[in-house]
Scaffold this active site. Structure first.
Site, PDB file in Angstrom:
ATOM      1  N   CYS A   1       4.050  11.479  -3.622  1.00 22.58           N
ATOM      2  CA  CYS A   1       4.344  10.087  -3.300  1.00 22.58           C
ATOM      3  C   CYS A   1       4.824   9.913  -1.865  1.00 22.58           C
ATOM      4  O   CYS A   1       4.910   8.792  -1.370  1.00 22.58           O
ATOM      5  CB  CYS A   1       5.377   9.547  -4.278  1.00 22.58           C
ATOM      6  SG  CYS A   1       4.612   8.706  -5.685  1.00 22.58           S
TER       7      CYS A   1
ATOM      8  N   LYS B   1       2.277   8.031   0.278  1.00 20.14           N
ATOM      9  CA  LYS B   1       1.889   6.657  -0.046  1.00 20.14           C
ATOM     10  C   LYS B   1       1.967   5.750   1.179  1.00 20.14           C
ATOM     11  O   LYS B   1       2.650   6.032   2.156  1.00 20.14           O
ATOM     12  CB  LYS B   1       2.807   6.101  -1.141  1.00 20.14           C
ATOM     13  CG  LYS B   1       2.543   6.658  -2.530  1.00 20.14           C
ATOM     14  CD  LYS B   1       3.388   5.968  -3.572  1.00 20.14           C
ATOM     15  CE  LYS B   1       2.980   4.515  -3.774  1.00 20.14           C
ATOM     16  NZ  LYS B   1       3.658   3.904  -4.951  1.00 20.14           N
TER      17      LYS B   1
ATOM     18  N   ASP C   1       3.345  -2.098 -12.263  1.00 25.64           N
ATOM     19  CA  ASP C   1       2.329  -1.185 -11.755  1.00 25.64           C
ATOM     20  C   ASP C   1       1.152  -1.020 -12.702  1.00 25.64           C
ATOM     21  O   ASP C   1       0.132  -0.440 -12.326  1.00 25.64           O
ATOM     22  CB  ASP C   1       2.948   0.197 -11.496  1.00 25.64           C
ATOM     23  CG  ASP C   1       4.022   0.123 -10.414  1.00 25.64           C
ATOM     24  OD1 ASP C   1       3.802  -0.613  -9.443  1.00 25.64           O
ATOM     25  OD2 ASP C   1       5.050   0.789 -10.560  1.00 25.64           O
TER      26      ASP C   1
ATOM     27  N   ASP D   1       9.379   3.123 -13.622  1.00 33.03           N
ATOM     28  CA  ASP D   1       9.518   4.525 -13.236  1.00 33.03           C
ATOM     29  C   ASP D   1       9.808   4.586 -11.748  1.00 33.03           C
ATOM     30  O   ASP D   1       9.364   3.751 -10.967  1.00 33.03           O
ATOM     31  CB  ASP D   1       8.289   5.357 -13.630  1.00 33.03           C
ATOM     32  CG  ASP D   1       7.009   4.863 -12.970  1.00 33.03           C
ATOM     33  OD1 ASP D   1       6.916   3.648 -12.648  1.00 33.03           O
ATOM     34  OD2 ASP D   1       6.079   5.665 -12.800  1.00 33.03           O
TER      35      ASP D   1
END
Length: 722
Positions: free
Chosen positions: A399, A402, A428, A603
């Site tokens: 991540c 990103k 999401d 999350d």
């Protein structure tokens, strides 16, 4: 820019001295087309020559540890943290429990020796072996910290190692009155030393008050002592095993030619029957020129091994290893003195300790100061902004790679749901309405954070399922999308098998299955999944948090910083070894506990804890207070943040919250903006439910914590960190 495909797999089993030196040489001159793998159960490897100095208090543990995680990164190798327990020279594969077999074209074994003392009744419960170093060092530190009066120590084995360690422990305890140290040897003590050195060490044992019992052996270990074969019992508060050396048991099942259980090798360090299998160090027997088991031979074998491994992969000529007839043994004497044994010369004293210390420090400096590999230079002519966009550190994986939250929001602004698709406020995953059934669908992919395809597949799958679990749905099916680096067809098959095994393992445990997918080739490994889940009567979204709610987090934070540090060869090996199980820990059981009581849930992934919490706050029109001290952090993450390490996306995450967050300028608070790959769940639950929920999560194996509370919006920043 053209990338060269990898066509051959080289596997190093064990992180012994020879393999560590091979990795250093490989880093300086990697072989094009070779994929290098290291298999070892530990993230660090000790330099055993400094162990007595550690026990005596002359060194810190870090002084004699080689960071295999950093060393593997330095050499461009994948590190598999597991203990090999089988090698099939016909199928050309290595067995590692808990994962698919690891295929090889050329393999080298450097796994040392083991001990038969754990077979002794009571040893596992009441004693500790000198190797591996970690267990001994930790137990010894605990023993010292206990401050036991009149401590009684027993050492099993009076070889050089047993005597050195007995002298080291005596030195450490010299100021403690009433101490006793007994060394037990079934044969004669110090059998492989010259006459003068042996006599000097035996005399020194007597001078230091260390009792030597020869011609007897332990029959059992009890909590308060060692029972001998003749029925006597020697009192002991700390029992150390430094004897009973034998070959690794699994070598007997390999089908390789063995001598007394050790791999028989020719002068080129190859198995005498399988030229693609090499062996070095104590686990090998040199058929032409047998030598005793000593680390000096492993060190001297390393240059020849490195040359011959490359020759085996390229078809080049081999070199023979010719061991020296004798070698200098420098034996620690507890205090800062040493004894030399070579050619029968009577040499001992502080000067030899100085020499030994310099030799050891020089050896370890090679591993503690891994040089930065130079980056490819930019073209002489380039556009404005290129240097700034490139940055001064490698782009993170997971991540950390990103796109920043502000750029993403601008790109998605104006999009609206249509038809059967329901979109939550910033959620999401999408919800597909099909009659009375509602299905959750989400997609995610990760740039590899590890060179191990199996481990990376598990991380990516747990990560992709996070959006489904966060909405309280049950995973159903997945489409897998892969970008593989350029590989030969054989390596493609091996890599795909490992990836699909990892994906399938996580999906099956979650009750889902693989429905299909797509593969292509590119510059580096990227694993993505599109996952679906069946929603129940209630779908959780990021909105719904109420003032007074408690905020529950199910995993520590700081993984992005640790992964960035690992890319820079700065992460502590043990911290990385502790991180991987968290990144592969599914959150389905946590979701099942939280979903019935949560008012809102998400999350924690690329935008960090602060970013994803802020999404919940905006969706629910509320604010929150976080207790920084209550937020669990991954081991080593705060120290790396304090050293200035940060993930690629962290600055963008911080910038996106300007004006909305009030937080202290500390290393721990910096981790609030740290991107999390396969992160935990963040849920808002009623205050009355917090304690019961935390108890259930802890019982289910989650490192969960109540990290703050939801409050009503006021004139303060929406997110305050206390």
């Amino acid at each position: 820019m053209q990338t060269l495909p990898q066509t051959r797999d080289l596997v190093l089993i064990g992180g012994g001295h020879a393999h560590a030196l091979v990795l250093l040489r490989w880093a300086m001159n990697p072989l094009a087309g070779a994929r290098l793998t290291v298999i070892d159960p530990h993230p660090t490897a000790p330099y055993t020559g400094m162990l007595p100095g550690l026990i005596a208090g002359h060194y810190a543990r870090a002084d004699l540890e080689m960071n295999l995680v950093a060393l593997a990164r330095h050499a461009g190798a994948r590190l598999i943290l597991g203990r090999a327990n089988g090698l099939d020279p016909v199928a050309k594969s290595v067995s590692v429990p808990g994962r698919p077999p690891v295929a090889y074209d050329v393999v080298s074994v450097d796994v040392g020796i083991t001990s038969d003392l754990p077979q002794l009744p009571g040893f596992a419960e009441h004693a500790v072996a000198a190797k591996p170093l970690g267990g001994y060092a930790e137990r010894w530190a605990q023993f010292l910290a206990s401050g036991r009066a009149a401590p009684q120590i027993v050492v099993l084995g009076a070889g050089v190692a047993g005597v050195e360690l007995a002298l080291a422990m005596e030195h450490r305890l010299r100021a403690v009155p009433g101490r006793t140290i007994t060394v037990i040897e079934k044969d004669s003590a110090l059998p492989h030393l010259g006459a003068w050195a042996r006599a000097r060490l035996l005399a020194l044992l007597a001078e230091r008050g260390i009792t030597l019992l020869s011609g007897t052996q332990a029959a059992a270990i009890e909590a308060d002592g060692v029972v001998l074969a003749d029925g006597r019992k020697i009192p002991s508060d700390f029992t150390l095993g430094a004897a009973g050396s034998r070959p690794q048991g699994w070598l007997a099942d390999t089908g390789l030619p063995l001598t007394d259980g050790f791999i028989t090798i020719d002068p080129e360090l190859r198995s005498t029957a399988h030229p693609d299998v090499f062996a070095v160090g104590d686990c090998a027997h040199m058929a032409v020129s047998p030598r005793p088991k000593a680390g000096v031979f492993a060190v001297r074998q390393a240059p020849v091994l490195h040359h011959n491994l490359r020759a085996a992969l390229t078809g080049g000529p081999m070199r023979a290893y010719r061991p020296q007839r004798d070698y200098l043994k420098l034996i620690s004497l507890g205090e800062r003195k040493a004894l030399a044994d070579k050619w029968g010369l009577p040499l001992a004293g502080r000067g030899l300790w100085w020499l030994k210390d310099r030799i050891d420090a020089k050896f370890m400096r090679m591993f503690h100061t891994l040089p930065a590999m130079p980056a490819a230079p930019l073209p002489r002519e380039h556009t404005l902004g290129l240097v700034e966009a490139l940055g001064d550190k490698p782009m993170c994986g997971g991540c950390g790679a990103k796109v920043g939250p502000d750029a993403l929001r601008r790109a998605l602004s104006g999009l609206a749901a249509s038809g059967a698709v329901e979109l939550g406020a910033g959620d999401d995953a999408a919800v597909l309405a099909m009659g009375e059934t509602r299905q959750v669908i989400a997609t995610d992919h990760l740039r590899a954070v590890t060179e191990d395809p199996y481990l990376m597949a598990k991380i990516a799958t747990v990560h992709a399922l996070g959006d489904v679990w966060a909405m309280g749905a049950k995973p159903q099916a997945a489409l897998v999308s892969l970008i593989l680096p350029r590989l030969s067809e054989d390596l493609q098959s091996r890599t795909l098998a490992e990836i699909m095994a990892g994906v399938s393992e996580v999906l099956s445990a979650a009750g889902a299955s693989i429905a299909g997918g797509h593969t292509t080739q590119g510059a580096e490994l990227t694993i993505g999944l599109t996952v679906t889940g069946v929603a129940g009567d209630r779908i959780l979204t990021k909105g719904g948090a109420r003032p007074g709610d408690a905020l529950i987090l199910t995993k520590p934070i700081g993984s992005g910083t640790l992964l960035a540090a690992e890319m820079q060869k700065r992460a502590p090996g043990r911290a990385m070894a502790a991180l991987w199980p968290y990144l592969t820990q599914p959150q389905g059981a946590a979701a099942a506990i939280l979903s019935p009581v949560a008012h809102a849930m998400t999350d924690v992934t690329g935008f960090g804890l602060a970013g994803h919490l802020d999404e919940m706050l905006q969706a629910g029109g509320v604010a929150a207070d976080l207790a920084m001290a209550a937020i669990p952090l991954f081991d080593g993450a705060e120290a790396m943040a304090a050293a200035g390490v940060a993930s690629t996306i962290a600055p963008a995450n911080r910038a996106a919250l300007l004006g909305r967050i009030a937080a202290p300028q500390t290393a721990a608070a910096a981790l609030l903006f740290d991107p999390q790959s396969a992160g935990g769940l963040l849920a808002a639950v009623a205050e009355a439910d917090a304690v019961p929920v935390l108890r259930q999560l802890e019982q289910a194996g989650f490192t969960a914590a109540c990290i703050g509370t939801i409050r009503a919006l006021d004139d303060q920043p929406a997110l305050r960190v206390i």
